[in-house]
Design a protein around this motif. Sequence first.
Motif, mmCIF file in Angstrom:
data_model
loop_
_atom_site.group_PDB
_atom_site.id
_atom_site.type_symbol
_atom_site.label_atom_id
_atom_site.label_comp_id
_atom_site.label_asym_id
_atom_site.label_seq_id
_atom_site.Cartn_x
_atom_site.Cartn_y
_atom_site.Cartn_z
ATOM 1 N N LEU A 190 44.597 68.105 -2.337
ATOM 2 C CA LEU A 190 43.378 68.619 -1.612
ATOM 3 C C LEU A 190 43.860 68.799 -0.270
ATOM 4 O O LEU A 190 43.582 69.889 0.725
ATOM 5 N N PHE A 191 44.861 68.200 0.290
ATOM 6 C CA PHE A 191 45.674 68.395 1.499
ATOM 7 C C PHE A 191 46.073 69.843 1.709
ATOM 8 O O PHE A 191 45.709 70.806 2.885
ATOM 9 N N TYR A 192 46.467 70.555 0.727
ATOM 10 C CA TYR A 192 46.942 72.060 0.900
ATOM 11 C C TYR A 192 45.828 72.955 0.742
ATOM 12 O O TYR A 192 46.063 73.830 1.405
ATOM 13 N N VAL A 193 44.533 72.455 0.584
ATOM 14 C CA VAL A 193 43.337 73.517 0.813
ATOM 15 C C VAL A 193 43.182 73.471 2.161
ATOM 16 O O VAL A 193 43.020 74.487 2.813
ATOM 17 N N SER A 194 43.568 72.296 2.798
ATOM 18 C CA SER A 194 43.133 72.204 4.333
ATOM 19 C C SER A 194 44.333 73.047 5.189
ATOM 20 O O SER A 194 43.907 73.743 6.066
ATOM 21 N N PHE A 195 45.398 73.006 4.441
ATOM 22 C CA PHE A 195 46.727 73.871 5.024
ATOM 23 C C PHE A 195 46.252 75.042 4.974
ATOM 24 O O PHE A 195 46.459 76.013 5.698
ATOM 25 N N ALA A 196 45.919 75.742 3.469
ATOM 26 C CA ALA A 196 45.750 77.055 3.429
ATOM 27 C C ALA A 196 44.504 77.499 4.157
ATOM 28 O O ALA A 196 44.547 78.711 4.840
ATOM 29 N N THR A 197 43.586 76.719 4.658
ATOM 30 C CA THR A 197 42.525 77.208 5.615
ATOM 31 C C THR A 197 43.013 77.571 6.826
ATOM 32 O O THR A 197 42.831 78.545 7.493
ATOM 33 N N ARG A 198 44.011 76.519 7.428
ATOM 34 C CA ARG A 198 44.684 76.938 8.486
ATOM 35 C C ARG A 198 45.437 78.142 8.669
ATOM 36 O O ARG A 198 45.408 78.949 9.597
ATOM 37 N N ILE A 199 45.965 78.377 7.541
ATOM 38 C CA ILE A 199 46.800 79.764 7.420
ATOM 39 C C ILE A 199 45.814 80.947 7.523
ATOM 40 O O ILE A 199 46.042 81.824 8.284
ATOM 41 N N LEU A 200 44.707 80.819 6.685
ATOM 42 C CA LEU A 200 43.708 81.955 6.922
ATOM 43 C C LEU A 200 43.235 82.133 8.366
ATOM 44 O O LEU A 200 43.026 83.246 8.687
ATOM 45 N N ILE A 201 43.097 80.994 8.875
ATOM 46 C CA ILE A 201 42.518 81.011 10.225
ATOM 47 C C ILE A 201 43.517 81.780 11.134
ATOM 48 O O ILE A 201 43.206 82.827 12.099
ATOM 49 N N TYR A 202 44.793 81.492 11.128
ATOM 50 C CA TYR A 202 45.783 82.093 11.950
ATOM 51 C C TYR A 202 45.896 83.492 11.525
ATOM 52 O O TYR A 202 46.367 84.327 12.080
ATOM 53 N N ALA A 203 45.751 83.851 10.141
ATOM 54 C CA ALA A 203 45.994 85.277 9.649
ATOM 55 C C ALA A 203 44.814 86.132 10.393
ATOM 56 O O ALA A 203 45.353 87.298 10.789
ATOM 57 N N LEU A 204 43.803 85.546 10.669
ATOM 58 C CA LEU A 204 42.686 86.382 11.366
ATOM 59 C C LEU A 204 43.059 86.189 13.100
ATOM 60 O O LEU A 204 43.053 87.504 13.472
ATOM 61 N N ALA A 205 43.492 85.321 13.391
ATOM 62 C CA ALA A 205 44.011 85.481 14.830
ATOM 63 C C ALA A 205 45.251 86.464 15.156
ATOM 64 O O ALA A 205 45.143 87.275 16.028
#
Lengths: 305, 388, 315
Positions: free
Chosen positions: C26-41
Amino acid sequence: MSVLILEQTLNGLQFGLMLFLLAAGLTLVFGIMDLINLAHGSLYMIGAYLVAAVVQATGSFLLAVLAAMAGTAVIGVLLEVSVLRRLYTRDHLSQVLATFALLLICNEIVRLIFGSQPVMLSMPAALAGPVQLLPGFSYPAFRLAVIGVGLAVAVLLYLLVGRTRVGMWVRAGASNREMAAAMGIDVKLLFTAVFGVGAALCAIAGAMLGPLLAVQVGMGESILILAFVVIVIGGIGSIRGALVGALLVGMVDTVGRAFLPMLLRSFLSPAVASGVGPALASIAIYVLMAAVLFWRPQGLFPARA
Amino acid sequence: MHKSILAAGLALALATSAQAADQVKVGFMSTLSGPAAAIGIDIRDGFNLALKMSGGKIGGLPAEVIITDDQQNPEIGRQIVDKYIKRDHVDFVTGIVFSNVLLAVAPVVFDSKTFLISANAGPSLLAGEKCSPWFFSVSWQNDGTPESAGKYTADKGYKKIFLLAPNYPAGKDMVSGFKRYYKGAIADEAYPRLGQLDYSAELAQMRAAAPDAVFFFLPGGMGINFIKQFSASGLGKQVTLITTAFSADEDIIPAVGEPMLGIYNTGFWNHDLDNAENRTFVAAFEKEYGRLPSGFAAQGYEAARAIDAAVREVKGKLDDSEAVRKALRANTFKSVRGPFKINRNGFPIQNYYLRVVERDAKGRITNRTLSTVLKDHPDAYVEQCPLK
Amino acid sequence: MHNRLVVGTLLLLVAFPLAAEHWDQLFYVSFATRILIYALAASSLNLILGYGGMVSFGHAAFLGIGAYTVAILMEQGVSSAWVSWPLAVMVSALFALVIGAISLRTRGVYFIMITLAFAQMVYYLFISLRAYGGEDGLNLAGRSHLGFGLNLTSDLTFYYVVLALGVTCLSLLQRLLNARFGQVVQAIRDNEARMEAIGFPTYRYKLICFALAGGAAGLAGALLANQSGFVSPNLLQWTQSGTLMVMVILGGVGHLYGGALGAAVFLVLEEALSAYTLHWQLGLGLVLLAIVLYARQGLAGLFVGPAPGRRSTGG
């Protein structure tokens, strides 16, 4: 109270002159070759590390400073010839990104060689004590030396740029690069030389500030931003502007750190006042920078024709 | 009576089918870079020494210690602890140096029901109302050490004090602790930014305030720079420096040298404390690392031993958090500092000693313990803690 | 082919957390979320940098403002996402409007410097806010409340919400760029003098573009505050703006997916390399230097070819 004002004035002068050493090289690079160089702070860091290393090896501060000046100049020239030269014709975004990359690379190479802990750099023993300037007021000898060195370099640069043939070429190049090249000045060689001198100035600043602050990876970043503020306010390409801008920024920062908390203490708690004071001073510096960019983008002493 | 308790315990253990773990995982996050790196390195070295002395095992089980550097940055600290909890599933988090980093990561650790063993930072925020059953400290609560410094200052008869501490939770704790025992006049106060290294402005302020002594708390490189600049400014003739062990210990002395001589400071421990555990520890540390241990190293050493004792006490059944908590609370090991108990908010009840920096018999510049300033001293916030 | 790649990636993104949960990672889900957020930024920066030709060195400020809006509201007791997230977007867009109004009156390197100056001002402003943590930062009590039975505390739910928002914003971006507004902005990037001569109010178009990008960054900031549960002035440092620019150029300036691709590559590289060595930033620096010197179109450019209409020099 007057002793306090005198002491804080000396502090502001000391900080401003060190900023000038950094800004001088940066403004010439920016002015002549139109290059935004984010790696300038890295040269300052490299200079400080070289000083620390040579002091550890030989015990002589003076020798260390000279060696660091030479070493940093060589590294600067190598950087210029290999990487930076390709950026002169590129847009500013590419320059920002490429020099940002250099900044990261320099930080890591220094970390590889020296580690993540700060390196010891002490003031030379002869200058480690106080000097009595007035009855009841002593000021650290080393800081007086820093002021002295800063003023000496300022005078030397003024003479060099204002009174010699080489200086004339530099001013011509800053004023109008194409015209200078058309008039027969070897702009390429001139620029490499300017870059080397700028790097040596960074090394002096590193030697002077190293014992007061800490020699550590990333020490260039915080002072680099202030150097950019200085050259924007002073005027890109102008040494005189760099001096005036540096003294201005140095004074505002010191006054902010020293007197604003005192002022704010009358209606805020000491802890809050101590936090808000310096932040306000920093905001003031950037407001000044924005104002100059908006109303007089060429700065206080424009060099460009 | 012991036997029936043991039998009941075994029955309970079987009934709840708590599994004995086959390994103990510890997340060791400390400040290993930047001006305060020496502190984190000392804590790590002390921790590793204890581990080595128990054969790389904790409580008899093989130990996996994941060491990372928080770079003195609360944001990075949070990301690392996130990984510790979500990816590595650690059983204990320890090693944190700075109070602002600790306060940033504490909610994450507590919410995940993991134990946080502080080997340094002891913010007052976690000692009172917000005390947590998941928090234990083997070091001190921030206010304790300055309280003893305040008492020494008051007893010695100083009349006008200048206070200097960084503007962050621990700095504020230090000042409030000092003021709790020193009730005299305060000449002035200054709160530089955490990490600030140039004290020209504060020294000018000090000169203008003309105190007879300065109490300062400046951890790591901040302290090194301040003491050097203070000595260069010539203020030493009129003003005495009083501080805590955090600015006068073995991490600072080699960097500053002779200007350290004569500085009075207070702390919970010194390498010359005369008890068997301490003698063993100091000798082993000197042998392993070639230098005298600082208080920070002792803290790291104790953190490992506290975890070791607790795991041993629950016989490896780390799933049973209540049992682990009881074991940690009982602290079934002999501390190198002498008398040591854990209070109900997880913070220690201990002595604080007065020390002075001077040359020892071997000619080294180091601390000598002079007297006990506060005895069996609990922290000032425990009354507000709702835990039993 | 392009479309199939996009659809395939989308399916992968939807399936990924379910697979991660299955394998207890599950840690990698949180990591992937971070990627999505920075993708938006990064995509919001790409809008003004790549498509608008405005080199803003202060974009991290809008990210930070959005994050702090959510954090401060939560500190004051307001935790509903329906209030704090739109407010984060609006506050950031407002700041962007004001900063842009002043900055866009300058050109070239002065524009770069003045956006940097404003970002620094906002940075020091947040440092001085002792009530909201100042330099030590502020913990968020929890994640925002969405209602409708969607509990954002679950990393899985949060991931899908962020994915939905990210996909929506990216498709809105695509619409915008293909519409008249987007075409005008790109034309202004290519030759502002000509557009002015034709009669377009170029300043107004650029300002609106700048404000939109600021608002989008504000949304990313709001999501970031939720993801990490912590805000600090570090989010607004100039080096963070630099990192966002690195992501954009890594992925491809002026490509629709440049921001997203760059953010993904950057963060994955950072995570993978920092496990091996402390000195991963050396590798990053070398890669970045190589791209700036030799592969100006970034990774997207390598795969898809140069973006339409990009001129080779700017400033």
